[in-house]
Design an enzyme around this catalytic site. Structure first.
Site, mmCIF file in Angstrom:
data_model
loop_
_atom_site.group_PDB
_atom_site.id
_atom_site.type_symbol
_atom_site.label_atom_id
_atom_site.label_comp_id
_atom_site.label_asym_id
_atom_site.label_seq_id
_atom_site.Cartn_x
_atom_site.Cartn_y
_atom_site.Cartn_z
ATOM 1 N N LYS A 186 0.752 -1.132 -0.300
ATOM 2 C CA LYS A 186 -0.234 0.062 0.317
ATOM 3 C C LYS A 186 0.938 1.054 -0.161
ATOM 4 O O LYS A 186 1.552 1.735 0.821
ATOM 5 C CB LYS A 186 -1.309 -0.090 1.487
ATOM 6 C CG LYS A 186 -2.294 0.860 0.999
ATOM 7 C CD LYS A 186 -2.012 2.111 0.768
ATOM 8 C CE LYS A 186 -1.131 3.333 2.095
ATOM 9 N NZ LYS A 186 -1.487 4.231 1.399
ATOM 10 N N GLY A 239 6.559 5.259 9.212
ATOM 11 C CA GLY A 239 5.897 6.149 8.838
ATOM 12 C C GLY A 239 5.664 7.137 9.931
ATOM 13 O O GLY A 239 6.569 6.375 10.650
ATOM 14 N N THR A 243 0.692 6.821 14.358
ATOM 15 C CA THR A 243 0.136 5.809 13.184
ATOM 16 C C THR A 243 0.715 4.366 13.962
ATOM 17 O O THR A 243 -0.232 3.890 13.312
ATOM 18 C CB THR A 243 0.352 6.132 11.371
ATOM 19 O OG1 THR A 243 0.642 7.180 11.728
ATOM 20 C CG2 THR A 243 0.031 5.379 10.352
ATOM 21 N N GLY A 244 2.020 4.623 13.072
ATOM 22 C CA GLY A 244 3.034 3.485 14.101
ATOM 23 C C GLY A 244 2.195 2.441 15.362
ATOM 24 O O GLY A 244 2.242 1.135 15.032
ATOM 25 N N GLU A 261 9.130 1.515 11.176
ATOM 26 C CA GLU A 261 9.984 2.317 11.157
ATOM 27 C C GLU A 261 9.927 3.646 11.319
ATOM 28 O O GLU A 261 8.579 3.696 10.550
ATOM 29 C CB GLU A 261 10.842 2.028 9.493
ATOM 30 C CG GLU A 261 12.045 0.990 9.310
ATOM 31 C CD GLU A 261 12.885 0.670 10.578
ATOM 32 O OE1 GLU A 261 12.950 1.736 10.753
ATOM 33 O OE2 GLU A 261 13.470 -0.398 10.355
ATOM 34 N N CYS A 295 13.034 10.924 8.537
ATOM 35 C CA CYS A 295 13.075 10.203 9.478
ATOM 36 C C CYS A 295 14.809 10.933 10.027
ATOM 37 O O CYS A 295 14.393 11.024 11.532
ATOM 38 C CB CYS A 295 12.216 8.798 9.018
ATOM 39 S SG CYS A 295 14.069 7.930 7.803
ATOM 40 N N GLU A 396 8.726 15.654 16.378
ATOM 41 C CA GLU A 396 9.333 16.306 14.601
ATOM 42 C C GLU A 396 8.737 16.637 13.573
ATOM 43 O O GLU A 396 7.205 17.191 13.746
ATOM 44 C CB GLU A 396 8.945 14.495 14.162
ATOM 45 C CG GLU A 396 9.554 13.693 12.740
ATOM 46 C CD GLU A 396 9.272 13.258 12.299
ATOM 47 O OE1 GLU A 396 8.305 12.127 12.180
ATOM 48 O OE2 GLU A 396 10.342 11.996 11.992
HETATM 49 P P1 NAD Z 1 1.886 8.652 7.396
HETATM 50 O O1 NAD Z 1 2.035 7.078 8.816
HETATM 51 O O2 NAD Z 1 1.326 9.293 7.323
HETATM 52 O O3 NAD Z 1 1.738 7.306 6.724
HETATM 53 C C1 NAD Z 1 3.334 6.258 6.291
HETATM 54 C C2 NAD Z 1 1.275 5.137 5.252
HETATM 55 O O4 NAD Z 1 0.970 4.867 6.133
HETATM 56 C C3 NAD Z 1 0.883 6.231 4.377
HETATM 57 O O5 NAD Z 1 1.029 4.697 2.968
HETATM 58 C C4 NAD Z 1 -0.399 6.373 4.592
HETATM 59 O O6 NAD Z 1 -1.293 6.143 3.845
HETATM 60 C C5 NAD Z 1 -0.464 4.913 5.636
HETATM 61 N N1 NAD Z 1 -1.165 5.025 6.685
HETATM 62 C C6 NAD Z 1 -1.870 6.012 7.293
HETATM 63 N N2 NAD Z 1 -3.003 5.757 8.493
HETATM 64 C C7 NAD Z 1 -3.313 4.476 8.309
HETATM 65 C C8 NAD Z 1 -4.185 3.791 8.588
HETATM 66 N N3 NAD Z 1 -4.786 3.986 10.129
HETATM 67 N N4 NAD Z 1 -4.044 2.429 8.970
HETATM 68 C C9 NAD Z 1 -3.238 1.852 7.706
HETATM 69 N N5 NAD Z 1 -2.027 3.365 7.260
HETATM 70 C C10 NAD Z 1 -2.643 4.181 7.119
HETATM 71 O O7 NAD Z 1 3.531 9.676 7.325
HETATM 72 P P2 NAD Z 1 3.985 9.710 5.807
HETATM 73 O O8 NAD Z 1 3.737 11.139 6.354
HETATM 74 O O9 NAD Z 1 4.015 9.290 4.633
HETATM 75 O O10 NAD Z 1 5.978 9.527 6.281
HETATM 76 C C11 NAD Z 1 5.934 10.356 7.077
HETATM 77 C C12 NAD Z 1 6.671 10.056 8.565
HETATM 78 O O11 NAD Z 1 7.399 8.846 8.400
HETATM 79 C C13 NAD Z 1 7.445 11.060 9.404
HETATM 80 O O12 NAD Z 1 7.365 11.208 11.162
HETATM 81 C C14 NAD Z 1 9.006 10.137 8.758
HETATM 82 O O13 NAD Z 1 10.190 10.024 10.390
HETATM 83 C C15 NAD Z 1 8.547 8.524 9.359
HETATM 84 N N6 NAD Z 1 9.572 7.766 8.141
HETATM 85 C C16 NAD Z 1 9.967 6.658 8.590
HETATM 86 C C17 NAD Z 1 11.464 6.166 8.582
HETATM 87 C C18 NAD Z 1 11.926 4.809 8.777
HETATM 88 O O14 NAD Z 1 12.916 4.776 8.628
HETATM 89 N N7 NAD Z 1 12.409 5.287 10.566
HETATM 90 C C19 NAD Z 1 12.104 6.727 7.157
HETATM 91 C C20 NAD Z 1 11.200 7.062 6.446
HETATM 92 C C21 NAD Z 1 10.277 8.088 6.669
#
Ligand code: NAD
Length: 507
Positions: A186, A239, A243-244, A261, A295, A396
């Site tokens: 996804k 993400g 959300t995580g 992550e 991140c 963040e």
């Molecule tokens: P996000 O959490 O908004 O979205 C990430 C993914 O999750 C997207 O595909 C989104 O559609 C999906 N999602 C959102 N809500 C969901 C739900 N309720 N159920 C299932 N899926 C859902 O994050 P983002 O804005 O896409 O990315 C930025 C974030 O990601 C930042 O916090 C960044 O630090 C983190 N990030 C971490 C790493 C790492 O390796 N640790 C790498 C890149 C980004």
């Protein structure tokens, strides 16, 4: 609406890919991704996947795994071929891939091009590991044998972010395929085309139908179905921490394997004896690469008092030279932010910093005028004298806003570095190596760079302590996250009545 962006014909398109077939969403709907550098333009139209579409993709992946399609689980040569061909196809199509990433993310081409190379390296690395899933064997004194065999974890649901779409996807897909898993992705809704371009290349490698499936659509619908489905064995999520946390809790209810992550608030610790120029360059690379939307971005500069004035003078001078502009321009150092909502978040943090009375050393404004009016452009911004306990020191931001906090001694540096909920990455700069190493050991983060910033070799690892995540990507550790270990015990005594049976059977 169609227009040209260099070599790309817009809008790009992202279909569903289920069981090897491209298709449309059951909803009959599509969603649009605007160009963040010019919001009057539609960058991508993507199918808006539904729960039904997610189920079809999960079923395809389940069937491919349970049916061991084309002997996928055992035929490591096929898996090796898929991975190495993907790396080659990515390199052959690097220019197009970089343009697609640059368009959807707003990432300057100077960063998008190496991003493609880094993603191809990941496929190449795991191609080399697909045939090396060695187990262990041990013979007991009785002659009985323990065999520990590695098996793919099964169907993996991958939920990915937008900020580095191809490396983030590669870090999941490549080791999962090397392990013999089947996959449903996804993609982030800001970068569906970038993800599809990669999936399309993988489909050309001889990968069996059903092994790799793609369902664009809302996280709350497509993502939620992937997480809830009992047919999915593992979730690999990248993400936001918020959300995580929800995904981790939900996966826990099903005892589903999960790797997370998540976000970061990386400190970069610079001691008095640091090389001012080298440390400044390293810091700036981490601060403003991809407009700070990383991140592992350097978000907190912790600077010892004795070097503070000299270092900040250099950092500010270099920052003021950064060229903010259209991502496709070869000279651009920093492009736009990803969206209107992200621009709002960044501006609110800047207003907060000013209201708190932190010293604005440079930046702080939204850029306007020709070339900027239709994109989400904000200046690279540095606040000095920031209280680490304030929101600027703790949260963040995910943008080009950096907090500088001076410190007195080593103990205070470590305390400040660790005084956040996150623990993804950190950096240390000191000419005194034993001190740099001591500090690196004390900082609670998954990666600590000494004399460098932001290096992410595929041979290493990536992953967080504390609320930055669970599990590790890259390297051997990244492969292990997609494997189960099974014990096969074989009797070597040949006895009908073995000694332990006497605990139950008298004769
Ligand atoms: P996000 O959490 O908004 O979205 C990430 C993914 O999750 C997207 O595909 C989104 O559609 C999906 N999602 C959102 N809500 C969901 C739900 N309720 N159920 C299932 N899926 C859902 O994050 P983002 O804005 O896409 O990315 C930025 C974030 O990601 C930042 O916090 C960044 O630090 C983190 N990030 C971490 C790493 C790492 O390796 N640790 C790498 C890149 C980004």
């Amino acid at each position: 609406m169609a227009s040209d962006d260099g070599a790309l014909r817009l809008p790009l398109y992202c279909p569903l890919v289920v069981n090897g077939e491209e298709g449309k969403a059951a909803s009959g709907r599509q969603f649009a991704r605007e160009n963040p550098a010019n919001v009057r333009e539609i960058a991508t139209l993507a199918e808006e996947g539904t729960q039904e579409d997610a189920r079809a993709a999960i079923d395809a992946a389940r069937k491919a795994f349970d049916g061991n399609v084309s002997n996928w689980i055992y035929n490591y040569k096929l898996r090796e071929q898929v991975l190495s061909r993907t790396a080659r196809l990515m390199r052959d199509n690097a220019d197009r891939l970089a343009r697609v990433v640059s368009l959807e993310v707003g990432m300057p081409m100077r960063q998008a091009v190496p991003h493609i190379g880094a993603a191809a390296d990941i496929f190449e690395f795991y191609a080399g590991l697909a045939g090396k899933l060695y187990g262990e064997s041990f013979t007991l004194p009785s002659g009985s044998m323990i065999n520990l065999v590695k098996e793919p974890v099964g169907v993996v649901g991958m939920i990915t972010p937008w900020n580095f779409p191809l490396t983030q996807t590669a870090r999941k897909v490549a080791p999962a395929l090397a392990a013999g898993c089947t996959v449903v992705i996804k993609p982030a809704s800001y970068t569906p085309a970038a993800t599809y371009e990669l999936v399309k290349l993988i489909q050309q490698t001889g990968i069996p139908n059903g092994v790799l499936n793609l369902v664009p659509g809302p996280g709350s619908i497509v993502g939620a179905e992937i997480i809830a489905s009992k047919k999915v064995d593992k979730i690999s999520f990248t993400g936001e921490t918020g959300t995580g946390k929800r995904i981790g809790a939900q996966a826990g209810m099903e005892v589903k394997r999960v790797s997370l992550e998540l976000g970061g608030k990386a400190p970069y610790v610079i001691f008095d004896d640091a090389d001012v120029d080298a440390a400044s360059r390293a810091a700036i690379f981490g601060m403003f690469r991809n407009a700070g939307q990383a991140c592992g971005a350097t978000t907190r500069l912790l600077v010892q008092e004795g070097i503070h004035a000299r270092l900040m003078a250099r950092v500010v001078a270099l920052t003021r030279k950064l060229e903010v502009g259209h991502p496709s321009k070869p000279s651009t150092d920093m492009g736009p932010l990803i969206s209107a909502s992200q621009e709002k978040v960044v501006q609110e943090f800047i207003e907060y910093g000013q209201a708190q009375g932190f010293r604005l050393l440079t930046g702080g404004k939204k850029l306007s005028g020709e070339g900027f009016d239709h994109g989400y452009y904000v200046e690279p911004t540095i606040f000095d004298g920031v209280d680490n306990a304030s929101r600027l020191g703790q949260e963040e931001i995910f943008g080009p806003v950096v907090a500088v906090t001076p410190f007195r001694d080593e103990a205070e540096a470590v305390e400040l570095a660790n005084a956040v909920d996150f623990g993804l990455v950190a950096g240390v700069w000191s000419a005194d190596y034993p001190r740099a190493l001591r500090v690196a050991r004390k900082i609670r983060a998954g990666t600590v760079w000494i004399w460098d910033n932001y290096a992410q070799p595929v041979e290493g690892i990536w992953g967080g302590y504390k609320q930055s995540g669970m599990g590790r990507e890259l390297g051997y550790h990244g492969l292990n996250d997609f494997l189960e270990v099974k014990q096969i015990f074989t009797d070597g005594t040949g006895l009908a009545m073995k000694a332990p049976y006497g605990q139950v059977i008298k004769e």
